[in-house]
Design a protein around this motif. Structure first.
Motif, PDB file in Angstrom:
ATOM      1  N   GLN A  86      -4.149   9.863 -40.614  1.00 15.53           N
ATOM      2  CA  GLN A  86      -4.930  11.092 -40.739  1.00 15.53           C
ATOM      3  C   GLN A  86      -5.617  11.144 -42.097  1.00 15.53           C
ATOM      4  OE1 GLN A  86      -2.670  14.755 -40.613  1.00 15.53           O
ATOM      5  NE2 GLN A  86      -4.280  15.799 -39.473  1.00 15.53           N
ATOM      6  N   ALA A  87      -4.870  10.753 -43.128  1.00 18.15           N
ATOM      7  CA  ALA A  87      -5.450  10.743 -44.468  1.00 18.15           C
ATOM      8  C   ALA A  87      -6.564   9.707 -44.566  1.00 18.15           C
ATOM      9  CB  ALA A  87      -4.368  10.451 -45.509  1.00 18.15           C
ATOM     10  N   GLU A  88      -6.369   8.547 -43.882  1.00 12.66           N
ATOM     11  CA  GLU A  88      -7.404   7.516 -43.901  1.00 12.66           C
ATOM     12  C   GLU A  88      -8.672   8.015 -43.213  1.00 12.66           C
ATOM     13  OE1 GLU A  88      -8.138   2.956 -42.277  1.00 12.66           O
ATOM     14  OE2 GLU A  88      -6.135   3.846 -42.209  1.00 12.66           O
ATOM     15  N   THR A  89      -8.455   8.712 -42.060  1.00  9.59           N
ATOM     16  CA  THR A  89      -9.614   9.269 -41.358  1.00  9.59           C
ATOM     17  C   THR A  89     -10.324  10.302 -42.228  1.00  9.59           C
ATOM     18  OG1 THR A  89      -8.528   8.938 -39.225  1.00  9.59           O
ATOM     19  CG2 THR A  89     -10.354  10.513 -39.287  1.00  9.59           C
ATOM     20  N   ALA A  90      -9.507  11.167 -42.862  1.00 14.75           N
ATOM     21  CA  ALA A  90     -10.090  12.185 -43.739  1.00 14.75           C
ATOM     22  C   ALA A  90     -10.823  11.533 -44.908  1.00 14.75           C
ATOM     23  CB  ALA A  90      -9.002  13.119 -44.254  1.00 14.75           C
ATOM     24  N   ALA A  91     -10.187  10.494 -45.483  1.00 12.41           N
ATOM     25  CA  ALA A  91     -10.823   9.805 -46.608  1.00 12.41           C
ATOM     26  C   ALA A  91     -12.122   9.133 -46.173  1.00 12.41           C
ATOM     27  CB  ALA A  91      -9.862   8.778 -47.203  1.00 12.41           C
ATOM     28  N   ASN A  92     -12.108   8.546 -44.967  1.00  8.24           N
ATOM     29  CA  ASN A  92     -13.329   7.910 -44.462  1.00  8.24           C
ATOM     30  C   ASN A  92     -14.441   8.930 -44.279  1.00  8.24           C
ATOM     31  OD1 ASN A  92     -12.167   5.386 -44.411  1.00  8.24           O
ATOM     32  ND2 ASN A  92     -11.540   5.520 -42.268  1.00  8.24           N
TER      33      ASN A  92
ATOM     34  N   ASP B 238      -4.810  12.665 -59.500  1.00  3.67           N
ATOM     35  CA  ASP B 238      -4.039  11.527 -58.981  1.00  3.67           C
ATOM     36  C   ASP B 238      -4.219  11.367 -57.481  1.00  3.67           C
ATOM     37  OD1 ASP B 238      -3.119  10.954 -61.495  1.00  3.67           O
ATOM     38  OD2 ASP B 238      -1.233  12.051 -61.260  1.00  3.67           O
ATOM     39  N   GLU B 239      -4.243  12.489 -56.752  1.00  3.79           N
ATOM     40  CA  GLU B 239      -4.438  12.412 -55.302  1.00  3.79           C
ATOM     41  C   GLU B 239      -5.806  11.834 -54.956  1.00  3.79           C
ATOM     42  OE1 GLU B 239      -1.598  16.088 -53.716  1.00  3.79           O
ATOM     43  OE2 GLU B 239      -3.613  16.510 -54.479  1.00  3.79           O
ATOM     44  N   LEU B 240      -6.811  12.256 -55.667  1.00  3.45           N
ATOM     45  CA  LEU B 240      -8.153  11.720 -55.415  1.00  3.45           C
ATOM     46  C   LEU B 240      -8.201  10.217 -55.686  1.00  3.45           C
ATOM     47  CD1 LEU B 240     -10.383  14.545 -56.947  1.00  3.45           C
ATOM     48  CD2 LEU B 240     -10.262  13.893 -54.540  1.00  3.45           C
ATOM     49  N   ARG B 241      -7.610   9.803 -56.799  1.00  2.87           N
ATOM     50  CA  ARG B 241      -7.643   8.379 -57.150  1.00  2.87           C
ATOM     51  C   ARG B 241      -6.766   7.553 -56.214  1.00  2.87           C
ATOM     52  NH1 ARG B 241      -7.525   9.443 -63.675  1.00  2.87           N
ATOM     53  NH2 ARG B 241      -9.802   9.579 -63.943  1.00  2.87           N
ATOM     54  N   ARG B 242      -5.749   8.159 -55.641  1.00  2.00           N
ATOM     55  CA  ARG B 242      -4.886   7.432 -54.711  1.00  2.00           C
ATOM     56  C   ARG B 242      -5.527   7.299 -53.327  1.00  2.00           C
ATOM     57  NH1 ARG B 242      -0.675  10.632 -54.662  1.00  2.00           N
ATOM     58  NH2 ARG B 242      -1.185  11.659 -52.692  1.00  2.00           N
ATOM     59  N   GLU B 243      -6.231   8.334 -52.887  1.00  2.00           N
ATOM     60  CA  GLU B 243      -6.719   8.381 -51.510  1.00  2.00           C
ATOM     61  C   GLU B 243      -8.148   7.867 -51.346  1.00  2.00           C
ATOM     62  OE1 GLU B 243      -4.792   8.985 -49.170  1.00  2.00           O
ATOM     63  OE2 GLU B 243      -3.101  10.030 -50.061  1.00  2.00           O
ATOM     64  N   LEU B 244      -8.961   7.883 -52.398  1.00  2.00           N
ATOM     65  CA  LEU B 244     -10.367   7.506 -52.281  1.00  2.00           C
ATOM     66  C   LEU B 244     -10.661   6.245 -53.081  1.00  2.00           C
ATOM     67  CD1 LEU B 244     -12.126  10.986 -52.699  1.00  2.00           C
ATOM     68  CD2 LEU B 244     -11.596   9.791 -50.570  1.00  2.00           C
ATOM     69  N   PRO B 245     -11.696   5.500 -52.694  1.00  2.00           N
ATOM     70  CA  PRO B 245     -12.128   4.358 -53.510  1.00  2.00           C
ATOM     71  C   PRO B 245     -12.506   4.829 -54.914  1.00  2.00           C
ATOM     72  CG  PRO B 245     -13.166   4.291 -51.345  1.00  2.00           C
ATOM     73  CD  PRO B 245     -12.487   5.625 -51.451  1.00  2.00           C
ATOM     74  N   PRO B 246     -12.405   3.956 -55.903  1.00  2.00           N
ATOM     75  CA  PRO B 246     -12.633   4.380 -57.303  1.00  2.00           C
ATOM     76  C   PRO B 246     -13.960   5.096 -57.529  1.00  2.00           C
ATOM     77  CG  PRO B 246     -11.698   2.175 -57.229  1.00  2.00           C
ATOM     78  CD  PRO B 246     -11.992   2.546 -55.813  1.00  2.00           C
ATOM     79  N   GLU B 247     -15.052   4.552 -56.964  1.00  2.00           N
ATOM     80  CA  GLU B 247     -16.362   5.162 -57.219  1.00  2.00           C
ATOM     81  C   GLU B 247     -16.425   6.586 -56.677  1.00  2.00           C
ATOM     82  OE1 GLU B 247     -21.120   4.457 -56.225  1.00  2.00           O
ATOM     83  OE2 GLU B 247     -19.614   2.980 -55.600  1.00  2.00           O
ATOM     84  N   GLN B 248     -15.943   6.775 -55.427  1.00  2.00           N
ATOM     85  CA  GLN B 248     -15.976   8.112 -54.834  1.00  2.00           C
ATOM     86  C   GLN B 248     -14.999   9.061 -55.526  1.00  2.00           C
ATOM     87  OE1 GLN B 248     -16.294   5.367 -52.879  1.00  2.00           O
ATOM     88  NE2 GLN B 248     -18.441   5.834 -52.399  1.00  2.00           N
ATOM     89  N   ALA B 249     -13.838   8.523 -55.930  1.00  2.00           N
ATOM     90  CA  ALA B 249     -12.858   9.369 -56.617  1.00  2.00           C
ATOM     91  C   ALA B 249     -13.430   9.903 -57.930  1.00  2.00           C
ATOM     92  CB  ALA B 249     -11.582   8.574 -56.873  1.00  2.00           C
TER      93      ALA B 249
END
Length: 835
Positions: A263-269, A789-800
């Motif tokens: 679910q988190a991957e889908t949300a992150a995508n 930390d959540e943003l950097r953990r769940e999203l690619p670096p550029e998007q985070a």
């Protein structure tokens, strides 16, 4: 409560969903079902699965067929896995109490859409192993497998597809079923590594070590994923075909364990997709702002240069200015014309992408609207046109000045040569010692001089007139001219004075000599021979003063020089005429060619006979033809330069000037680029909104019908008429609202692209601010804020980092220091206020 009376062995029970969520695929072979290895695997797996849920309620089972007999733990298991309350269980220990409790559990299962066939409470209470295992499998199917959905497949097929997708990249893994595909343990290890690569080093696993692989997966899953060990590695390896239900049950635990990650991957995508669109749009906005700033700055710097009307003093200097202007037109301006065209293309493309992605229209910085740039460009071209006209006027002026100055010098030289020595002659007192005949000769000579002096009066007046014109034309060396003219005028006045004085003196002396002559007459009568001699002498003396023949000789000498100059002028004019005809011949071809191409491009852009791709191919071909034609424009520029260098400023053989050709050429380049961009944007819109070619043709036909000017744009009145013809009920307020959608920049016209966007505005599937918020909420574990930390953990670096740099601080009391507000950020992406 009535129990199910029909007693059928576990081998043949079936489970049916009221909506047929699962077909009857579970008709096991009777002999296989009696295989002790399968029963052993199911006992261990189902017991572990039940305990993984019962432990949440602080209990567990040891023996699956015994511990569910009274129905209490069975009801508790259902409450835990469903999150719902079941009816209050019976507290008694009698058989009918147990049956009642089991029936309550079975009724609850049936209430969830599962139709139980051949499973009765009595079998469960009696400890029937096969029936108990079948009941637990029913529960596992309904609560652990049925709701799995992957790419329009569900339940078993969905779980299998999920496994295939996740393990596809891994060597030696080929998941085709839920039995032998899992025997070597690599599939389980691949599932773990795909989601938690930190837990298993997949590169070190060997296909020939199935027990090691399986135990690695079991131990890692139990220790780090909270999935209890439900299988024995030896049982799986040593069984020809492991029990499918045991494997499915265990694998479903991995699906649910990773469901949050899924679910988190889908949300992150989704977030990454939205952010990628936003970043691309922002990049286009930044490029537009940068290009607009550079273009406006260039216009700002160029206009003062073109407004500078400081005249040069020499023709050479002015011709250098003209050459600089040619460089500006041929070298410096063309790239800016392309930049202006590209700017408009980027703006239109950006607005289309923003509309397609459900974003608000782009509003450039103050003073950088497309209309602002168009106005600045218009001002530049007005000043440019005035500058060229001024240059040509100045060159004509300097040409006239050079001619007048040379004429002035020639006339002054002639006059000065004529007057040279005249003052000395007029000042002589030769008459004091002259005789009466000499006096009379001097008088006749003086009268001839006075006639000549009167004749030269026109030349002096011409010299003064030329000097005055040179002053009026602001001749750079006017001081010298004025000084020389003043000297000539002063000398002329002095000559007049001296001439009058000499006449007065000659007349006085003549009268004196006439008196003397009377006296001498008397004497002459007495001295006739002497008088005769004197008369001859006097005639001889008079012959010495015939001096006009020298000037006549000089005039005859000037005639061939003048004839040579006339011949040279004839040759120059003939050369100029050839240049005029040469320029006109080319211009009369190029001008109509440009006009024809403009019309052809207009027809292509409104043609509904072909697809957009066909239109694009046609336009690309036109663009290439136009680029190839550039050499003709360059040749005409060369002819124009030769004409200007020859000071040719008119041409009766053509109505086209170089300025007409330049403007037409620039408009042609801009039109083809803009038209290609419009078709590209139409393709973007068509693909994003799923518009058919037939629909596009209908839109184009409607648009063309109301495009009265046939310029690819409708004015508001025509647009209103078009909407009314299509059945829109328009009041002033509603029409004004629609105009803000189709003409967000207040240009006063509606383009075909804006028309398509309006007509298809509801058809595109785009992300919304609410969907993006929901995705961030998943990444934030349902909190109303998200941490760095959540943003950097769940999203690619550029998007985070993009999010971190743009999110505002969360101001709620429940957030830690440094928490970020993803809600306002999501709203801002779509130009909305906080929801």
């Amino acid at each position: 409560m009535t129990a199910v009376e029909t007693q059928i062995s576990y081998n043949s029970y079936t489970i049916q969903h009221e909506e047929q969520y699962m077909t009857q695929e579970d008709d096991w072979d009777r002999d296989l079902l009696l295989d002790p290895a399968w029963e052993k695997q199911q006992r261990k797996t189902f017991t572990a699965w039940c305990n993984s849920h019962l432990r949440k309620a602080g209990t567990q089972i040891e023996n699956i067929e015994e511990d569910f007999r009274n129905g209490l733990k069975l009801m508790l298991l259902l409450e835990v896995i469903s999150g719902e309350r079941l009816p209050k269980p019976d507290k008694g220990k009698m058989r009918f109490h147990k049956i009642a409790n089991v029936n309550k559990a079975l009724d609850f299962i049936c209430s969830k859409g599962v139709k139980l066939v051949s499973i009765g409470a009595e079998e469960i209470v009696d400890g029937n192993v096969k029936m108990t295992l079948g009941m637990i499998w029913t529960i596992i199917l309904r609560f652990a497998i049925q709701d799995i959905s992957v790419e329009e497949t569900s339940a078993k097929e969905g779980l299998l597809l999920w496994c295939q997708r996740k393990t596809a990249p891994y060597r030696n893994v080929n998941v085709q079923n839920f039995h032998i595909s899992w025997k070597d343990g690599l599939a389980l290890c691949a599932l773990i590594h795909r989601h938690r690569p930190d837990l298993i080093d997949y590169s070190k696993l060997r296909k020939d070590d199935p027990i090691g692989n399986l135990n690695t997966a079991f131990e890692v899953a139990e220790k780090f994923l909270d999935i209890p060990k439900m299988l024995d590695a030896e049982d799986i390896v040593n069984t020809p075909k492991p029990d499918e239900k045991a494997i499915m049950t265990y694998v479903s635990c991995f699906y649910h364990a990773f469901a949050g990650a899924e679910q988190a991957e889908t949300a992150a995508n989704r977030i990454c997709k939205v952010l990628a669109v936003n970043q691309e749009n922002e990049k286009l906005m930044e490029e537009y702002e940068k290009l607009a700033s550079e273009l406006l700055e260039w216009i700002r710097r160029t206009i003062p240069w073109l407004e500078n009307r400081a005249a040069e003093q020499t023709m050479r200097a002015m011709q250098q200015k003209l050459e600089d202007f040619r460089d500006y037109r041929r070298v410096h301006k063309p790239p800016r014309v392309q930049e202006k065209c590209q700017l408009e293309i980027n703006f239109n493309t950006l607005q289309t992408k923003l509309r397609l992605s459900n974003r608000p229209a782009f509003m450039p910085s103050e003073g950088k609207m497309v209309s602002d740039i168009a106005n600045a460009w218009k001002g530049l071209e007005q000043v440019e046109k005035g500058y060229e006209e001024w240059l040509l006027t100045e060159i004509r002026r300097l040409e006239r000045l050079d001619h007048l100055a040379e004429k002035f010098k020639q006339k002054c030289s002639l006059h000065e040569n004529w007057t040279s020595g005249k003052e000395e002659l007029l000042s002589q007192k030769d008459y004091e010692s002259a005789s009466l005949m000499e006096i009379r000769a001097l008088m006749r000579k003086h009268e001839a001089f006075e006639s000549d002096l009167a004749a030269h009066q026109d030349r002096v007046e011409q010299i003064a007139a030329i000097a005055q014109e040179l002053n009026e034309l602001d001749y750079h060396d006017a001081a010298t001219v004025n000084g020389r003219c003043q000297g000539i005028c002063d000398q002329w006045d002095n000559l007049g004075t001296l001439t009058q004085k000499r006449r007065d003196s000659l007349e006085r002396v003549e009268k004196l000599w006439e008196t003397i002559d009377q006296l001498y007459l008397e004497f002459a009568k007495r001295a006739a021979p002497f008088n005769n001699w004197m008369d001859g002498a006097m005639e001889d003396l008079q012959d010495m003063f015939i001096v006009h023949s020298i000037e006549e000789i000089q005039v005859k000498h000037l005639v061939p020089l003048r004839d040579q100059m006339l011949q040279e002028e004839v040759a120059r004019q003939q050369a100029n005429e050839r240049l005029r005809r040469q320029f006109a011949a080319q211009a009369n071809i190029i001008g109509p060619w440009i006009q024809t191409k403009m019309e052809e491009i207009g027809h292509v852009s409104v043609d509904i006979a072909g697809s957009l791709e066909e239109q694009m191919n046609n336009l690309k071909q036109y663009e290439q033809n136009i680029i190839n034609y550039k050499s003709n424009i360059d040749k005409l520029e060369g002819d124009h330069q030769l004409s200007q260098e020859s000071l040719i400023f008119d041409n009766k053989h053509t109505n086209y000037t170089m300025e007409h050709i330049r403007v037409g050429w620039e408009q042609l380049l801009t039109t083809i680029a803009r038209t290609i961009n419009e078709v590209e944007n139409q393709i973007l819109t068509r693909d994003a909104k799923g518009i058919s070619q037939e629909q596009l043709n209908e839109f184009r036909a409607s648009f063309n019908h109301f495009d009265r000017k046939r310029n690819g744009m409708m004015d508001p009145d025509d647009f209103r008429a078009c909407l009314i013809s299509m059945g829109y009920d328009l009041g002033e307020v509603e029409f004004a609202r629609i105009m803000t959608l189709v003409d967000s920049n207040n240009t006063g016209v509606v383009t075909f692209q804006a028309f398509i966007d309006f007509m298809t505005r509801e058809t595109a599937e785009t992300d919304t601010a609410e969907q993006v918020m929901a995705s961030f909420k998943i990444l934030a574990s349902d909190k109303s804020y998200i941490t760095v930390d959540e943003l950097r953990r769940e999203l690619p670096p550029e998007q985070a980092e993009y999010c971190i740099s743009r999110m505002t601080r969360y101001i709620g009391a429940d957030g830690p220091a440094g928490a970020l507000d993803y809600i306002s950020f999501s709203s801002a992406l779509y130009g909305e206020s906080d929801l």
